[in-house]
Design a protein around this motif. Structure first.
Motif, PDB file in Angstrom:
ATOM      1  N   LEU A   1      18.196  11.434  32.244  1.00  0.00           N
ATOM      2  CA  LEU A   1      19.025  12.556  32.712  1.00  0.00           C
ATOM      3  C   LEU A   1      18.106  13.662  33.219  1.00  0.00           C
ATOM      4  CD1 LEU A   1      21.484  12.875  29.663  1.00  0.00           C
ATOM      5  CD2 LEU A   1      21.830  11.552  31.765  1.00  0.00           C
ATOM      6  N   SER A   2      18.626  14.516  34.103  1.00  0.00           N
ATOM      7  CA  SER A   2      17.881  15.696  34.565  1.00  0.00           C
ATOM      8  C   SER A   2      18.690  16.948  34.279  1.00  0.00           C
ATOM      9  CB  SER A   2      17.612  15.608  36.064  1.00  0.00           C
ATOM     10  OG  SER A   2      17.186  16.874  36.556  1.00  0.00           O
ATOM     11  N   PHE A   3      17.984  18.014  33.952  1.00  0.00           N
ATOM     12  CA  PHE A   3      18.627  19.317  33.722  1.00  0.00           C
ATOM     13  C   PHE A   3      18.063  20.362  34.677  1.00  0.00           C
ATOM     14  CE2 PHE A   3      18.280  17.189  29.437  1.00  0.00           C
ATOM     15  CZ  PHE A   3      19.522  16.590  29.514  1.00  0.00           C
TER      16      PHE A   3
ATOM     17  N   GLY B   1      13.660  15.483  34.814  1.00  0.00           N
ATOM     18  CA  GLY B   1      14.265  14.171  35.039  1.00  0.00           C
ATOM     19  C   GLY B   1      13.215  13.160  35.485  1.00  0.00           C
ATOM     20  N   THR B   2      12.281  13.615  36.300  1.00  0.00           N
ATOM     21  CA  THR B   2      11.210  12.727  36.754  1.00  0.00           C
ATOM     22  C   THR B   2      10.365  12.292  35.555  1.00  0.00           C
ATOM     23  OG1 THR B   2      11.176  14.064  38.753  1.00  0.00           O
ATOM     24  CG2 THR B   2       9.374  12.500  38.476  1.00  0.00           C
ATOM     25  N   ALA B   3      10.050  13.256  34.680  1.00  0.00           N
ATOM     26  CA  ALA B   3       9.294  12.943  33.459  1.00  0.00           C
ATOM     27  C   ALA B   3      10.078  11.949  32.599  1.00  0.00           C
ATOM     28  CB  ALA B   3       9.022  14.219  32.671  1.00  0.00           C
TER      29      ALA B   3
ATOM     30  N   ASP C   1      20.248  22.024  39.964  1.00  0.00           N
ATOM     31  CA  ASP C   1      21.416  21.471  40.663  1.00  0.00           C
ATOM     32  C   ASP C   1      22.291  20.577  39.793  1.00  0.00           C
ATOM     33  OD1 ASP C   1      20.936  22.514  43.204  1.00  0.00           O
ATOM     34  OD2 ASP C   1      19.479  20.934  43.648  1.00  0.00           O
ATOM     35  N   LYS C   2      21.847  20.259  38.589  1.00  0.00           N
ATOM     36  CA  LYS C   2      22.484  19.168  37.864  1.00  0.00           C
ATOM     37  C   LYS C   2      23.650  19.646  36.998  1.00  0.00           C
ATOM     38  CE  LYS C   2      19.017  17.081  39.742  1.00  0.00           C
ATOM     39  NZ  LYS C   2      18.599  15.817  40.275  1.00  0.00           N
ATOM     40  N   ASN C   3      24.300  18.674  36.340  1.00  0.00           N
ATOM     41  CA  ASN C   3      25.563  18.969  35.645  1.00  0.00           C
ATOM     42  C   ASN C   3      25.424  19.955  34.500  1.00  0.00           C
ATOM     43  OD1 ASN C   3      26.883  17.348  37.398  1.00  0.00           O
ATOM     44  ND2 ASN C   3      27.192  15.648  35.986  1.00  0.00           N
TER      45      ASN C   3
ATOM     46  N   GLU D   1      18.093   3.238  34.097  1.00  0.00           N
ATOM     47  CA  GLU D   1      19.110   3.955  34.877  1.00  0.00           C
ATOM     48  C   GLU D   1      18.623   5.345  35.255  1.00  0.00           C
ATOM     49  OE1 GLU D   1      22.080   3.133  31.484  1.00  0.00           O
ATOM     50  OE2 GLU D   1      23.261   3.811  33.204  1.00  0.00           O
ATOM     51  N   ASP D   2      18.696   5.665  36.536  1.00  0.00           N
ATOM     52  CA  ASP D   2      18.464   7.037  36.986  1.00  0.00           C
ATOM     53  C   ASP D   2      19.822   7.733  36.998  1.00  0.00           C
ATOM     54  OD1 ASP D   2      18.109   9.419  38.322  1.00  0.00           O
ATOM     55  OD2 ASP D   2      16.697   8.607  39.788  1.00  0.00           O
ATOM     56  N   ALA D   3      20.104   8.435  35.884  1.00  0.00           N
ATOM     57  CA  ALA D   3      21.383   9.140  35.739  1.00  0.00           C
ATOM     58  C   ALA D   3      21.172  10.645  35.920  1.00  0.00           C
ATOM     59  CB  ALA D   3      22.004   8.828  34.383  1.00  0.00           C
ATOM     60  N   ALA D   4      20.129  11.008  36.679  1.00  0.00           N
ATOM     61  CA  ALA D   4      19.787  12.429  36.870  1.00  0.00           C
ATOM     62  C   ALA D   4      20.973  13.214  37.428  1.00  0.00           C
ATOM     63  CB  ALA D   4      18.583  12.559  37.804  1.00  0.00           C
ATOM     64  N   GLN D   5      21.759  12.566  38.312  1.00  0.00           N
ATOM     65  CA  GLN D   5      22.881  13.265  38.950  1.00  0.00           C
ATOM     66  C   GLN D   5      24.202  12.958  38.270  1.00  0.00           C
ATOM     67  OE1 GLN D   5      22.909  12.235  43.129  1.00  0.00           O
ATOM     68  NE2 GLN D   5      20.753  12.779  43.405  1.00  0.00           N
ATOM     69  N   ALA D   6      24.166  12.417  37.070  1.00  0.00           N
ATOM     70  CA  ALA D   6      25.421  11.912  36.505  1.00  0.00           C
ATOM     71  C   ALA D   6      25.561  12.102  34.998  1.00  0.00           C
ATOM     72  CB  ALA D   6      25.577  10.437  36.870  1.00  0.00           C
TER      73      ALA D   6
HETATM   74  C1  LIG Z   1      17.113  15.418  40.382  1.00  0.00           C
HETATM   75  C2  LIG Z   1      16.822  13.968  40.432  1.00  0.00           C
HETATM   76  C3  LIG Z   1      15.713  13.394  39.782  1.00  0.00           C
HETATM   77  C4  LIG Z   1      14.625  14.220  39.174  1.00  0.00           C
HETATM   78  O1  LIG Z   1      14.971  15.196  38.316  1.00  0.00           O
HETATM   79  P1  LIG Z   1      14.002  16.472  38.107  1.00  0.00           P
HETATM   80  O2  LIG Z   1      14.538  17.049  36.865  1.00  0.00           O
HETATM   81  O3  LIG Z   1      14.163  17.331  39.308  1.00  0.00           O
HETATM   82  O4  LIG Z   1      12.608  15.951  37.952  1.00  0.00           O
HETATM   83  C5  LIG Z   1      15.558  12.032  39.785  1.00  0.00           C
HETATM   84  N1  LIG Z   1      16.433  11.235  40.424  1.00  0.00           N
HETATM   85  C6  LIG Z   1      17.491  11.717  41.083  1.00  0.00           C
HETATM   86  C7  LIG Z   1      18.432  10.756  41.739  1.00  0.00           C
HETATM   87  C8  LIG Z   1      17.712  13.098  41.118  1.00  0.00           C
HETATM   88  O5  LIG Z   1      18.764  13.582  41.795  1.00  0.00           O
END
Ligand SMILES: *Cc1c(COP(=O)(O)O)cnc(C)c1O
Length: 400
Positions: free
Chosen positions: A188-190, A69-71, A193-195, A164-169
């Motif tokens: 998005l993040s996978f 997600g950071t990438a 902890d994520k969805n 948009e930081d939709a990592a948690q959504a």
């Molecule tokens: C998890 C998360 C990220 C980063 O995702 P990674 O896949 O762990 O790099 C970024 N922003 C938020 C708000 C997150 O919860």
């Protein structure tokens, strides 16, 4: 009944649904002996298929799967052409990765207050804009959308890019529109902890074909393999630049493709769980976090108590009843994170101590989030309802 953590249920989302289908998908890639997305003896093209599925999910023409997600956030900003040293406005309540991505994209984070939704306060966004501001990064916190219409309005009026930081959504919507597809780009993040999850992974979403081209190149050494398509590597159309390697593996993509169709029913179920808990505790008159679009949420149960002390009592009470409860980020805004406060990056000190975000500290500090998991049973939900009732009466009884 409790599990090893002493809690009566686990709060995993995508991971809770891992099973034989994920196993078969991984085995298929292993048997193909082609775990790399761009070449191999018998490509299965799982990463291409995932990108297509994610684009469909979020209603955008382009998705790029990456390693985290950071990438994805970094790739989004690079793709949109962030200039070195440009400011990006980030909400004070988020995971430190939002800030890390800005740093990796050579930007400077600036922190704005959240409101009682615990997401970026559109009214407070404007006061953080300077002539150096390039963009804004709304964060869809804990499976609920930020209030995007007024944020997009400010951004449009003031010429800011929206990432948009939709990592948690993943799977969450705002007024019928999927998050991640609302701004100039979304991430998005996978992560575990994520969805949906493959342990690690991420994706960028965009409608902008030029940004897309740059994103694809950036995550693949400037387009070393992605632009080759049988021709000379790195000489596809468009300007050439030196990139990095943030590529996704076929193994991760194969697992995520199995998880993808489970997203909508899981969000629906957890939204219903959250609604049921709120309805069945309505007699207590508790304040819940405001959700700019409850109908689109993927399940959030966050209480706003009257003080930090009461919040602490609530966390302790709920946990004693086996209900996973916590204050997000230990009640700390990201601007008080030590490295962030001191402006320390791998390249040295990049900014001066940010102002305290006292409004955000207030909301976050007196919040209590009840964790929801995709494998929760109806009995678990009953237990949450009972624990909220008991804790509320205990906390009130002690004069809290
Ligand atoms: C998890 C998360 C990220 C980063 O995702 P990674 O896949 O762990 O790099 C970024 N922003 C938020 C708000 C997150 O919860």
């Amino acid at each position: 009944m409790t599990n090893g953590s002493g809690m009566r249920y686990e709060t995993w989302r995508g991971l809770a649904l891992w099973g034989e289908q994920e196993e078969a998908a991984a085995v298929e890639v292993i048997r193909s002996r082609s775990p790399f997305r761009y070449y191999g003896p018998a490509l299965t093209h799982r990463t291409d298929a995932l990108e297509q599925g994610l684009a469909e999910l979020t209603g955008v023409p382009h998705a790029v799967a990456v390693s985290s997600g950071t990438a994805a956030l970094t790739t989004a900003m690079v793709g949109l052409g962030i200039p070195a040293g440009a400011e990006v406005i980030v909400p004070a309540v988020t995971f430190v990765a939002s800030v890390g991505a800005v740093v990796a994209a050579r930007g400077i984070p600036v922190f704005a207050e959240v409101d009682d939704a615990l997401t970026l306060d559109p009214r407070r966004l404007e006061e953080r804009i300077t002539e150096r501001t390039w963009g804004v990064m709304p964060v869809h916190l804990n499976n609920a959308a930020a209030d995007m219409d007024p944020i997009l309005d400010v951004a449009r009026r003031r010429g800011l890019r929206v990432v948009e930081d939709a990592a948690q959504a993943a799977g969450v919507a705002y007024r019928g529109r999927p998050v991640g597809g609302l701004g100039d780009a979304g991430a998005l993040s996978f992560q575990l902890d994520k969805n949906i999850t493959a342990g690690e992974g991420g994706a960028v979403l965009t409608r902008d074909p030029e940004a897309y081209e740059r994103m694809v190149r950036y995550q693949d050494q400037g387009g070393q393999f992605s632009t080759s398509k049988g021709a000379v590597r790195g000489t596809g159309d468009g300007p050439v630049f030196v990139g990095t390697n943030l590529r996704m593996t076929e193994l991760a993509a194969a697992v995520l493709l199995v998880q993808l169709p489970r997203l909508a029913p899981m969000c629906q179920r957890l939204r219903d769980v959250a609604r049921r808990v709120r309805e069945e505790t309505a007699d207590l008159g508790l304040d819940w976090r405001r959700l700019p679009d409850e109908e689109g949420s993927g399940g959030d149960l966050t209480l706003l108590l009257d003080s930090r002390l009461t919040a602490r009592g609530f966390v302790a009470g709920l946990r004693a009843a086996g209900v996973p409860a916590y204050t997000l980020y230990q009640g700390q805004t990201v601007s008080t994170h030590r490295a962030v406060r001191e402006g320390r990056t791998p390249w040295g000190k990049e900014w001066e101590r940010p102002e305290r975000n006292r409004i955000s500290e207030g909301f976050l500090g007196r919040s209590v989030t009840i964790g929801l998991g995709a494998a929760m049973t109806d009995e678990d939900v009953d237990a949450v309802v009972a624990a909220v009732h008991k804790t509320a009466s205990d906390v009130r009884g002690s004069g809290g």
